[in-house]
Scaffold this active site. Structure first.
Site, PDB file in Angstrom:
ATOM      1  N   GLY A 141       2.013  -5.013 -37.630  1.00 37.09           N
ATOM      2  CA  GLY A 141       0.819  -4.488 -36.973  1.00 37.09           C
ATOM      3  C   GLY A 141      -0.377  -4.838 -37.823  1.00 37.09           C
ATOM      4  O   GLY A 141      -0.519  -5.978 -38.252  1.00 37.09           O
ATOM      5  N   SER A 193      -2.036  -3.753 -41.316  1.00 36.12           N
ATOM      6  CA  SER A 193      -1.772  -2.917 -42.490  1.00 36.12           C
ATOM      7  C   SER A 193      -2.972  -2.033 -42.853  1.00 36.12           C
ATOM      8  O   SER A 193      -2.795  -0.899 -43.292  1.00 36.12           O
ATOM      9  CB  SER A 193      -1.357  -3.783 -43.676  1.00 36.12           C
ATOM     10  OG  SER A 193      -2.336  -4.746 -43.967  1.00 36.12           O
ATOM     11  N   CYS A 216       6.202  -7.592 -42.076  1.00 31.89           N
ATOM     12  CA  CYS A 216       4.862  -8.178 -41.984  1.00 31.89           C
ATOM     13  C   CYS A 216       3.818  -7.184 -42.515  1.00 31.89           C
ATOM     14  O   CYS A 216       3.733  -7.015 -43.721  1.00 31.89           O
ATOM     15  CB  CYS A 216       4.607  -8.632 -40.552  1.00 31.89           C
ATOM     16  SG  CYS A 216       3.337  -9.895 -40.472  1.00 31.89           S
ATOM     17  N   ARG A 225       0.403 -13.895 -37.999  1.00 28.23           N
ATOM     18  CA  ARG A 225      -0.558 -13.559 -39.079  1.00 28.23           C
ATOM     19  C   ARG A 225       0.189 -13.022 -40.297  1.00 28.23           C
ATOM     20  O   ARG A 225      -0.152 -11.985 -40.869  1.00 28.23           O
ATOM     21  CB  ARG A 225      -1.604 -12.546 -38.578  1.00 28.23           C
ATOM     22  CG  ARG A 225      -2.494 -13.132 -37.473  1.00 28.23           C
ATOM     23  CD  ARG A 225      -3.629 -12.211 -37.098  1.00 28.23           C
ATOM     24  NE  ARG A 225      -3.147 -10.908 -36.676  1.00 28.23           N
ATOM     25  CZ  ARG A 225      -3.448  -9.761 -37.262  1.00 28.23           C
ATOM     26  NH1 ARG A 225      -4.244  -9.747 -38.316  1.00 28.23           N
ATOM     27  NH2 ARG A 225      -2.978  -8.635 -36.800  1.00 28.23           N
ATOM     28  N   HIS A 264       8.792 -11.186 -38.015  1.00 30.56           N
ATOM     29  CA  HIS A 264       9.345 -10.187 -37.081  1.00 30.56           C
ATOM     30  C   HIS A 264      10.672 -10.721 -36.533  1.00 30.56           C
ATOM     31  O   HIS A 264      10.793 -11.923 -36.285  1.00 30.56           O
ATOM     32  CB  HIS A 264       8.424 -10.012 -35.866  1.00 30.56           C
ATOM     33  CG  HIS A 264       7.068  -9.460 -36.183  1.00 30.56           C
ATOM     34  ND1 HIS A 264       6.649  -8.235 -35.734  1.00 30.56           N
ATOM     35  CD2 HIS A 264       6.022  -9.971 -36.885  1.00 30.56           C
ATOM     36  CE1 HIS A 264       5.403  -8.007 -36.137  1.00 30.56           C
ATOM     37  NE2 HIS A 264       4.998  -9.055 -36.837  1.00 30.56           N
ATOM     38  N   GLU A 297      12.299  -8.326 -34.202  1.00 32.16           N
ATOM     39  CA  GLU A 297      12.529  -7.391 -33.091  1.00 32.16           C
ATOM     40  C   GLU A 297      12.065  -7.961 -31.756  1.00 32.16           C
ATOM     41  O   GLU A 297      12.341  -7.399 -30.705  1.00 32.16           O
ATOM     42  CB  GLU A 297      11.868  -6.043 -33.388  1.00 32.16           C
ATOM     43  CG  GLU A 297      10.338  -6.009 -33.340  1.00 32.16           C
ATOM     44  CD  GLU A 297       9.662  -6.620 -34.573  1.00 32.16           C
ATOM     45  OE1 GLU A 297      10.351  -7.119 -35.474  1.00 32.16           O
ATOM     46  OE2 GLU A 297       8.417  -6.593 -34.608  1.00 32.16           O
TER      47      GLU A 297
HETATM   48  N1  GLN Z   1      -2.102  -9.803 -40.869  1.00 30.93           N
HETATM   49  C1  GLN Z   1      -1.655  -8.439 -40.687  1.00 30.93           C
HETATM   50  C2  GLN Z   1      -2.106  -7.592 -41.879  1.00 30.93           C
HETATM   51  O1  GLN Z   1      -2.628  -8.105 -42.815  1.00 30.93           O
HETATM   52  C3  GLN Z   1      -0.132  -8.384 -40.538  1.00 30.93           C
HETATM   53  C4  GLN Z   1       0.308  -9.040 -39.250  1.00 30.93           C
HETATM   54  C5  GLN Z   1       1.626  -8.548 -38.708  1.00 30.93           C
HETATM   55  O2  GLN Z   1       2.114  -7.481 -39.087  1.00 30.93           O
HETATM   56  N2  GLN Z   1       2.204  -9.301 -37.780  1.00 30.93           N
HETATM   57  O3  GLN Z   1      -1.922  -6.405 -41.855  1.00 30.93           O
END
Ligand code: GLN
Length: 191
Positions: free
Chosen positions: A48, A50, A79, A135, A175, A177
């Protein structure tokens, strides 16, 4: 003793974990307060954003309860969750739980448009795993803090660790899931 899997429930990619866990017969619940941690045996910190999750963690006074939980129970940071677990966060620097001796360099694999899916070979799994990089951060092992085991790289892209374990703790930059295989969730349940 409960066998329920908690999913940190403030924000992010939550529902696909609920679906995958229920498909393999595991109970799950959302974790949004320190009290919720007493109802679970292990925790997924999902992907998500952070920065947003960190804001909620602080607002609901969960930094210390999460750190305490991670001392004895399995935690899998995915992530953004891996970024929150890391001892060092770069690009930009950001507070974290610091429960794993890893460094996370945020957005290393580019923007949303650079997202990609690949098949990864992961220690302990017989089949390659469909893995999504969205990302995603670059993860690197650091020397272990006294009293902790050394971090182990469980899967890599050429020259880049993407999945690191440290005792009962996991961090994956990708990920799983969103794919169709629950193999890594099953392994997490066995930790
Ligand atoms: N780029 C997001 C971050 O820095 C992480 C992306 C993800 O959880 N898919 O929080």
């Amino acid at each position: 003793m409960t066998n329920t899997v908690g999913i940190l429930g403030f924000q992010g990619c939550i529902e696909p974990h609920q679906r995958m866990l229920s498909a393999i017969g595991a109970e799950s619940c959302l974790v949004k307060s320190p009290e919720d941690l007493s109802r679970i045996s292990r925790l997924i910190i999902p992907g998500g954003e952070s920065t947003t999750m960190l804001r909620f963690i602080k607002r609901y006074e969960m930094l210390e309860p999460l750190r305490r939980f991670a001392r004895t129970s399995p935690v899998w940071g995915i992530c953004a969750g891996a970024i929150l677990s890391a001892r060092e966060v770069h690009n930009p620097e950001q507070d974290s739980l610091g429960i794993m001796d890893i460094a996370a360099h945020r957005n290393f694999y580019g923007s949303q448009l650079d997202s990609f899916t690949t098949q990864l070979t992961i220690n302990g799994l017989t089949q390659p795993m469909e893995s999504q990089f969205i990302r995603a951060p670059l993860l690197s092992p650091l020397a272990a803090t006294a009293g902790r085991p050394e971090p182990t790289v469980e899967s890599s892209l050429p020259g880049q660790p993407v999945f690191i374990s440290q005792g009962n703790l996991w961090a994956s930059s990708f990920h799983v899931e969103l794919g169709s295989s629950s193999a890594l969730h099953e392994r997490f349940l066995a930790l």
